[in-house]
Design a protein around this motif. Structure first.
Motif, short mmCIF file in Angstrom:
data_model
loop_
_atom_site.label_atom_id
_atom_site.label_comp_id
_atom_site.label_asym_id
_atom_site.label_seq_id
_atom_site.Cartn_x
_atom_site.Cartn_y
_atom_site.Cartn_z
N LEU A 61 -9.22 -8.57 56.31
CA LEU A 61 -10.64 -8.89 56.37
C LEU A 61 -11.42 -7.62 56.72
CD1 LEU A 61 -10.50 -12.15 58.49
CD2 LEU A 61 -11.20 -12.00 56.14
N THR A 62 -12.47 -7.34 55.96
CA THR A 62 -13.32 -6.22 56.33
C THR A 62 -14.43 -6.73 57.26
OG1 THR A 62 -14.74 -6.56 54.44
CG2 THR A 62 -12.88 -5.08 54.15
N VAL A 63 -15.14 -5.78 57.84
CA VAL A 63 -16.21 -6.15 58.76
C VAL A 63 -17.31 -6.93 58.05
CG1 VAL A 63 -18.01 -5.18 60.20
CG2 VAL A 63 -15.72 -4.29 60.35
N HIS A 64 -17.61 -6.51 56.80
CA HIS A 64 -18.65 -7.21 56.05
C HIS A 64 -18.25 -8.66 55.77
CE1 HIS A 64 -20.69 -3.43 55.48
NE2 HIS A 64 -19.55 -2.89 55.10
N GLU A 65 -16.96 -8.87 55.44
CA GLU A 65 -16.50 -10.24 55.19
C GLU A 65 -16.58 -11.09 56.44
OE1 GLU A 65 -13.37 -9.33 51.57
OE2 GLU A 65 -12.65 -9.70 53.60
N LEU A 66 -16.28 -10.48 57.60
CA LEU A 66 -16.37 -11.24 58.86
C LEU A 66 -17.80 -11.68 59.11
CD1 LEU A 66 -14.02 -9.19 61.17
CD2 LEU A 66 -13.80 -11.57 60.61
N ILE A 67 -18.75 -10.77 58.85
CA ILE A 67 -20.16 -11.14 59.05
C ILE A 67 -20.55 -12.25 58.09
CG2 ILE A 67 -22.51 -10.26 58.91
CD1 ILE A 67 -21.40 -7.56 59.82
N ASP A 68 -20.02 -12.20 56.84
CA ASP A 68 -20.31 -13.26 55.86
C ASP A 68 -19.77 -14.60 56.33
OD1 ASP A 68 -21.55 -11.47 54.32
OD2 ASP A 68 -19.97 -11.25 52.83
N ILE A 69 -18.49 -14.62 56.81
CA ILE A 69 -17.88 -15.86 57.31
C ILE A 69 -18.74 -16.45 58.41
CG2 ILE A 69 -15.93 -16.76 58.63
CD1 ILE A 69 -14.17 -14.79 57.17
N LYS A 70 -19.18 -15.58 59.30
CA LYS A 70 -19.93 -16.03 60.45
C LYS A 70 -21.25 -16.65 60.03
CE LYS A 70 -20.59 -14.97 65.06
NZ LYS A 70 -20.22 -16.19 65.70
N SER A 71 -21.94 -16.01 59.09
CA SER A 71 -23.24 -16.56 58.71
C SER A 71 -23.07 -17.86 57.93
CB SER A 71 -24.04 -15.54 57.91
OG SER A 71 -23.21 -14.84 57.05
N VAL A 72 -21.99 -17.97 57.12
CA VAL A 72 -21.76 -19.22 56.40
C VAL A 72 -21.48 -20.36 57.38
CG1 VAL A 72 -20.13 -20.40 54.89
CG2 VAL A 72 -21.02 -18.20 54.24
N ALA A 73 -20.66 -20.07 58.42
CA ALA A 73 -20.38 -21.09 59.44
C ALA A 73 -21.65 -21.51 60.15
CB ALA A 73 -19.35 -20.55 60.44
N GLY A 74 -22.52 -20.56 60.45
CA GLY A 74 -23.78 -20.90 61.09
C GLY A 74 -24.65 -21.77 60.21
N MET A 117 -17.08 -19.42 63.90
CA MET A 117 -18.08 -18.48 64.41
C MET A 117 -17.52 -17.65 65.56
SD MET A 117 -21.65 -20.51 64.30
CE MET A 117 -22.72 -19.10 64.34
N VAL A 118 -16.90 -18.33 66.55
CA VAL A 118 -16.42 -17.61 67.74
C VAL A 118 -15.29 -16.66 67.37
CG1 VAL A 118 -15.34 -17.90 69.97
CG2 VAL A 118 -17.14 -19.43 69.30
N SER A 119 -14.32 -17.16 66.55
CA SER A 119 -13.17 -16.31 66.22
C SER A 119 -13.61 -15.09 65.41
CB SER A 119 -12.13 -17.11 65.46
OG SER A 119 -12.66 -17.55 64.24
N SER A 120 -14.53 -15.29 64.45
CA SER A 120 -14.97 -14.14 63.66
C SER A 120 -15.76 -13.16 64.51
CB SER A 120 -15.79 -14.59 62.46
OG SER A 120 -16.88 -15.34 62.88
N ALA A 121 -16.49 -13.66 65.52
CA ALA A 121 -17.21 -12.73 66.40
C ALA A 121 -16.23 -11.90 67.22
CB ALA A 121 -18.13 -13.51 67.33
N ILE A 122 -15.17 -12.55 67.75
CA ILE A 122 -14.21 -11.80 68.57
C ILE A 122 -13.44 -10.81 67.71
CG2 ILE A 122 -12.11 -12.06 69.95
CD1 ILE A 122 -13.26 -14.64 71.02
N ILE A 123 -13.04 -11.24 66.49
CA ILE A 123 -12.32 -10.31 65.61
C ILE A 123 -13.22 -9.14 65.21
CG2 ILE A 123 -11.12 -10.13 63.41
CD1 ILE A 123 -10.52 -13.11 63.66
N LEU A 124 -14.50 -9.44 65.01
CA LEU A 124 -15.46 -8.37 64.66
C LEU A 124 -15.55 -7.35 65.79
CD1 LEU A 124 -17.71 -7.48 62.67
CD2 LEU A 124 -19.26 -8.90 63.95
N ILE A 125 -15.62 -7.84 67.04
CA ILE A 125 -15.70 -6.92 68.18
C ILE A 125 -14.43 -6.07 68.27
CG2 ILE A 125 -15.73 -6.82 70.70
CD1 ILE A 125 -17.50 -9.28 70.66
N ILE A 126 -13.26 -6.72 68.11
CA ILE A 126 -11.99 -5.99 68.25
C ILE A 126 -11.84 -4.95 67.15
CG2 ILE A 126 -9.50 -6.27 68.08
CD1 ILE A 126 -9.97 -9.01 69.44
#
Lengths: 136, 109
Positions: A61-74, A117-126
């Motif tokens: 997963l790239t950082v951009h994909e993580l942000i996409d996952i997060k916004s779709v979940a929201g 949302m939470v998991s993608s945020a934590i993975i994004l931070i890491i």
């Protein structure tokens, strides 16, 4: 890290993710919920990043994909709370029985969206603290 | 037309802000006086209703989860957005500093 840590991480990692999704799916029946499940899944990725060197890990997963996952979940959360919940919530709860897996109306779907949302945020931070993900 | 100097204006502002602060603290103390006693559930309160009818209202047996994700779902969504903004801030601070040409290539993925 050691070869022991690497091998144990390889074995344990999918089970940690599976356990996280179990917590998310049973969030309306047993203790737990979206936040706890997201933290568990994020900690699995933290273990992966700690155990392996920067060169060994190939980020799926790239950082951009993580942000996409997060916004779709929201977006799904807004949809569930705002529209679907308003229209179908009471009918859905009346047709379901307590203590079954498919109960709780939209609580289970909300738990899943919150987990994403939470998991993608934590993975994004890491990932971004690791600084290798930005190369991709 | 009489003009007020800057130092004098600052003094006025300080006096006005002090007065507003006193009024605001009075309102806060007045409202804190009307709070419920901790640990005692009053009859007909919202907490009692949630405990008694929560599982029937939401269909989930985990009362905490039903309150957090269903009855107070809108608040939880706001919490998630705050969390997301924090993660985005970390990603922005720790990103790689590169030249402008490379950034253009990266944005196209």
């Amino acid at each position: 890290m050691d070869i022991i840590v690497k091998q144990v991480t390889k074995i344990v990692f999918p089970f940690i993710v599976l356990y996280g999704f179990y917590i998310a799916l049973h969030g309306h029946l047993t203790p737990g919920g979206g936040f706890a499940a997201g933290a568990i899944i994020g900690s699995a990725f933290a273990l992966l990043v700690i155990a392996f060197d920067e060169m060994d890990v190939e980020h799926k997963l790239t950082v951009h994909e993580l942000i996409d996952i997060k916004s779709v979940a929201g977006f799904f959360m807004i949809l569930i709370i705002g529209k679907l919940g308003y229209m179908f919530r009471n009918k859905l709860i009346e047709s379901q029985t307590l203590f079954h897996l498919w109960s709780g109306g939209f609580t289970m779907i909300m738990n899943l969206a919150g987990t994403l949302m939470v998991s993608s945020a934590i993975i994004l931070i890491i990932y971004s603290l690791e600084k290798e993900a930005w190369k991709i | 037309m009489k003009t007020v100097s800057l130092s004098r204006r600052l003094k006025y502002q300080k006096v006005i802000m002090m007065g507003l602060l006193v009024i605001f603290s009075c309102v806060l103390f007045y409202s804190a006086d009307g709070l419920h006693v901790f640990g005692i559930i009053e009859k007909g309160s919202l907490a009692e209703q949630y405990l008694n009818e929560g599982s029937n209202l939401t269909g989930s047996t985990n009362i905490v989860n039903s309150i957090v994700w269903d009855l107070r779902g809108f608040d939880t969504m706001g919490e998630e957005i705050v969390f997301f903004t924090g993660a985005l801030g970390v990603a922005l601070v720790t990103r790689r500093m590169t030249s402008k040409k490379e950034n253009v290539v990266k944005d196209k993925r």
